[in-house]
Design a protein around this motif. Structure first.
Motif, PDB file in Angstrom:
ATOM      1  N   UNK A   1       0.839  -1.203   0.000  1.00  0.00           N
ATOM      2  CA  UNK A   1       0.000   0.000   0.000  1.00  0.00           C
ATOM      3  C   UNK A   1       0.870   1.248   0.000  1.00  0.00           C
ATOM      4  N   UNK A   2       0.562   2.193  -0.877  1.00  0.00           N
ATOM      5  CA  UNK A   2       1.278   3.463  -0.939  1.00  0.00           C
ATOM      6  C   UNK A   2       0.788   4.370   0.192  1.00  0.00           C
ATOM      7  N   UNK A   3       1.720   4.918   0.968  1.00  0.00           N
ATOM      8  CA  UNK A   3       1.326   5.784   2.081  1.00  0.00           C
ATOM      9  C   UNK A   3       2.113   7.084   2.116  1.00  0.00           C
ATOM     10  N   UNK A   4       3.054   7.259   1.195  1.00  0.00           N
ATOM     11  CA  UNK A   4       3.867   8.469   1.193  1.00  0.00           C
ATOM     12  C   UNK A   4       4.754   8.506  -0.032  1.00  0.00           C
ATOM     13  N   UNK A   5       5.699   9.425  -0.035  1.00  0.00           N
ATOM     14  CA  UNK A   5       6.601   9.535  -1.176  1.00  0.00           C
ATOM     15  C   UNK A   5       7.870  10.259  -0.763  1.00  0.00           C
ATOM     16  N   UNK A   6       8.945   9.929  -1.452  1.00  0.00           N
ATOM     17  CA  UNK A   6      10.209  10.641  -1.321  1.00  0.00           C
ATOM     18  C   UNK A   6      10.431  11.384  -2.629  1.00  0.00           C
ATOM     19  N   UNK A   7      10.578  12.696  -2.544  1.00  0.00           N
ATOM     20  CA  UNK A   7      10.701  13.524  -3.741  1.00  0.00           C
ATOM     21  C   UNK A   7      12.054  14.217  -3.774  1.00  0.00           C
ATOM     22  N   UNK A   8      12.646  14.253  -4.958  1.00  0.00           N
ATOM     23  CA  UNK A   8      13.922  14.921  -5.178  1.00  0.00           C
ATOM     24  C   UNK A   8      13.706  16.014  -6.215  1.00  0.00           C
ATOM     25  N   UNK A   9      14.089  17.239  -5.877  1.00  0.00           N
ATOM     26  CA  UNK A   9      14.001  18.367  -6.798  1.00  0.00           C
ATOM     27  C   UNK A   9      15.390  18.953  -6.993  1.00  0.00           C
ATOM     28  N   UNK A  10      15.843  19.019  -8.236  1.00  0.00           N
ATOM     29  CA  UNK A  10      17.161  19.564  -8.545  1.00  0.00           C
ATOM     30  C   UNK A  10      16.972  20.801  -9.415  1.00  0.00           C
ATOM     31  N   UNK A  11      17.538  21.912  -8.989  1.00  0.00           N
ATOM     32  CA  UNK A  11      17.464  23.159  -9.742  1.00  0.00           C
ATOM     33  C   UNK A  11      18.466  23.089 -10.896  1.00  0.00           C
ATOM     34  N   UNK A  12      17.936  22.975 -12.123  1.00  0.00           N
ATOM     35  CA  UNK A  12      18.802  22.869 -13.299  1.00  0.00           C
ATOM     36  C   UNK A  12      18.752  24.145 -14.134  1.00  0.00           C
ATOM     37  N   UNK A  13      18.321  25.242 -13.518  1.00  0.00           N
ATOM     38  CA  UNK A  13      18.206  26.502 -14.246  1.00  0.00           C
ATOM     39  C   UNK A  13      19.528  26.912 -14.857  1.00  0.00           C
ATOM     40  N   UNK A  14      20.595  26.914 -14.035  1.00  0.00           N
ATOM     41  CA  UNK A  14      21.901  27.349 -14.525  1.00  0.00           C
ATOM     42  C   UNK A  14      22.428  26.402 -15.594  1.00  0.00           C
ATOM     43  N   UNK A  15      22.233  25.107 -15.402  1.00  0.00           N
ATOM     44  CA  UNK A  15      22.683  24.122 -16.388  1.00  0.00           C
ATOM     45  C   UNK A  15      21.971  24.346 -17.719  1.00  0.00           C
ATOM     46  N   UNK A  16      20.683  24.616 -17.655  1.00  0.00           N
ATOM     47  CA  UNK A  16      19.906  24.858 -18.867  1.00  0.00           C
ATOM     48  C   UNK A  16      20.387  26.117 -19.574  1.00  0.00           C
ATOM     49  N   UNK A  17      20.699  27.152 -18.797  1.00  0.00           N
ATOM     50  CA  UNK A  17      21.177  28.395 -19.409  1.00  0.00           C
ATOM     51  C   UNK A  17      22.504  28.179 -20.129  1.00  0.00           C
ATOM     52  N   UNK A  18      23.401  27.426 -19.510  1.00  0.00           N
ATOM     53  CA  UNK A  18      24.693  27.134 -20.149  1.00  0.00           C
ATOM     54  C   UNK A  18      24.482  26.297 -21.407  1.00  0.00           C
ATOM     55  N   UNK A  19      23.598  25.313 -21.317  1.00  0.00           N
ATOM     56  CA  UNK A  19      23.302  24.455 -22.471  1.00  0.00           C
ATOM     57  C   UNK A  19      22.752  25.283 -23.631  1.00  0.00           C
ATOM     58  N   UNK A  20      21.852  26.222 -23.312  1.00  0.00           N
ATOM     59  CA  UNK A  20      21.272  27.077 -24.348  1.00  0.00           C
ATOM     60  C   UNK A  20      22.337  27.964 -24.975  1.00  0.00           C
ATOM     61  N   UNK A  21      23.233  28.513 -24.135  1.00  0.00           N
ATOM     62  CA  UNK A  21      24.302  29.379 -24.638  1.00  0.00           C
ATOM     63  C   UNK A  21      25.247  28.611 -25.553  1.00  0.00           C
ATOM     64  N   UNK A  22      25.657  27.415 -25.130  1.00  0.00           N
ATOM     65  CA  UNK A  22      26.565  26.611 -25.954  1.00  0.00           C
ATOM     66  C   UNK A  22      25.904  26.209 -27.263  1.00  0.00           C
ATOM     67  N   UNK A  23      24.596  25.896 -27.193  1.00  0.00           N
ATOM     68  CA  UNK A  23      23.881  25.546 -28.409  1.00  0.00           C
ATOM     69  C   UNK A  23      23.826  26.708 -29.382  1.00  0.00           C
ATOM     70  N   UNK A  24      23.622  27.911 -28.836  1.00  0.00           N
ATOM     71  CA  UNK A  24      23.574  29.095 -29.694  1.00  0.00           C
ATOM     72  C   UNK A  24      24.930  29.371 -30.321  1.00  0.00           C
ATOM     73  N   UNK A  25      25.995  29.212 -29.537  1.00  0.00           N
ATOM     74  CA  UNK A  25      27.345  29.432 -30.059  1.00  0.00           C
ATOM     75  C   UNK A  25      27.683  28.426 -31.162  1.00  0.00           C
ATOM     76  N   UNK A  26      27.139  27.210 -31.016  1.00  0.00           N
ATOM     77  CA  UNK A  26      27.407  26.172 -32.011  1.00  0.00           C
ATOM     78  C   UNK A  26      26.458  26.245 -33.198  1.00  0.00           C
ATOM     79  N   UNK A  27      25.532  27.208 -33.154  1.00  0.00           N
ATOM     80  CA  UNK A  27      24.587  27.345 -34.254  1.00  0.00           C
ATOM     81  C   UNK A  27      23.531  26.274 -34.279  1.00  0.00           C
ATOM     82  N   UNK A  28      23.219  25.707 -33.105  1.00  0.00           N
ATOM     83  CA  UNK A  28      22.247  24.616 -33.049  1.00  0.00           C
ATOM     84  C   UNK A  28      20.855  25.098 -32.667  1.00  0.00           C
ATOM     85  N   UNK A  29      20.698  26.394 -32.443  1.00  0.00           N
ATOM     86  CA  UNK A  29      19.404  26.894 -32.000  1.00  0.00           C
ATOM     87  C   UNK A  29      19.247  26.648 -30.516  1.00  0.00           C
ATOM     88  N   UNK A  30      18.217  27.266 -29.932  1.00  0.00           N
ATOM     89  CA  UNK A  30      18.073  27.129 -28.475  1.00  0.00           C
ATOM     90  C   UNK A  30      17.296  25.890 -28.062  1.00  0.00           C
TER      91      UNK A  30
END
Length: 229
Positions: free
Chosen positions: A106-135
């Motif tokens: 029987x399910x009675x609870x949960x363990x949740x993990x939240x990771x802030x990937x905002x900065x990682x996403x921003x770097x990924x978007x920047x590198x993609x733009x520099x490489x001409x891959x679009x955002x």
């Protein structure tokens, strides 16, 4: 000790054993990581332990929309891993929710993990733009994380776009039943007083809200006529 009380004691023991795990994992991954331990036996204040401050949760706070969805699935709930979502404050998160079960399954609870990937996403978007891959930008769903369950229920109603542009009075019977069915599938009505809250937002009586909820559940009940209740 009765079987019911034994299961409650077992669930309490599992939650107690996980509290130091919550602290340890959050400390290992640092300030971008948050762990939240939920006890679904009290959905309106399900948070029993928190480490990290990615979503601003606190002990005694409410579950998110993701947690309510898991709660609605009951014992059929499965792990929801690496779910990318965005907070209303704009943080981009990678979240995982793992249901907790007792020895009966029987399910009675949960363990949740939240990771802030905002900065990682921003770097990924920047590198993609520099490489001409679009955002590679794609719309990310917004999830309400809060310590007040009412705000989570309100957010789910807002997601259904029920308001001045789509008033309750403008919905036909099928659309009204679909609304209550969807809210039920998202776990809204597992929360105390949620029916009253929904009725207030829709401008209908509590009796009408209960009637629509009953009809919505009857319409989706797979049990054939004459079968077991």
């Amino acid at each position: 000790m009765s079987a019911g009380r034994a299961h409650e004691s077992e669930r309490d023991a599992i939650l107690a054993a996980l509290r130091p795990v919550v602290d340890g994992i959050a400390a290992t991954f640092g300030p971008v990581c948050e762990l939240v331990l939920h006890d679904y036996r009290r959905p309106e204040r399900s948070v029993v332990a928190v480490a990290g401050s990615v979503t601003g949760r606190a002990v005694g706070g409410a579950m998110s929309e993701i947690g309510m969805r898991v709660l609605a699935r009951g014992d059929a709930a499965a792990d929801e891993l690496n779910h990318v979502t965005r907070t209303r404050a704009g943080k981009l998160l990678k979240s995982s929710t793992m249901p907790l079960r007792d020895s009966t399954g029987a399910v009675f609870g949960a363990l949740c993990v939240n990771v802030d990937i905002t900065a990682v996403h921003q770097v990924h978007t920047l590198l993609g733009a520099l490489a001409g891959l679009g955002d590679g930008t794609a719309e990310t769903p917004v999830t309400t994380f809060g310590n007040d369950i009412d705000s989570v229920v309100d957010a789910l109603l807002d997601a259904h776009r029920i308001g001045p542009d789509r008033p309750w009075g403008g919905l036909d019977r099928a659309q009204r039943l679909d609304l209550f069915r969807s809210l039920d599938e998202h776990g809204v009505f597992a929360v105390r007083h949620a029916v009253e809250q929904v009725a207030g937002r829709l401008g209908i009586s509590r009796a009408s809200a209960y009637s629509y909820l009953s009809q919505a559940r009857t319409a989706t009940d797979p049990t054939p006529a004459g079968g077991p209740a």
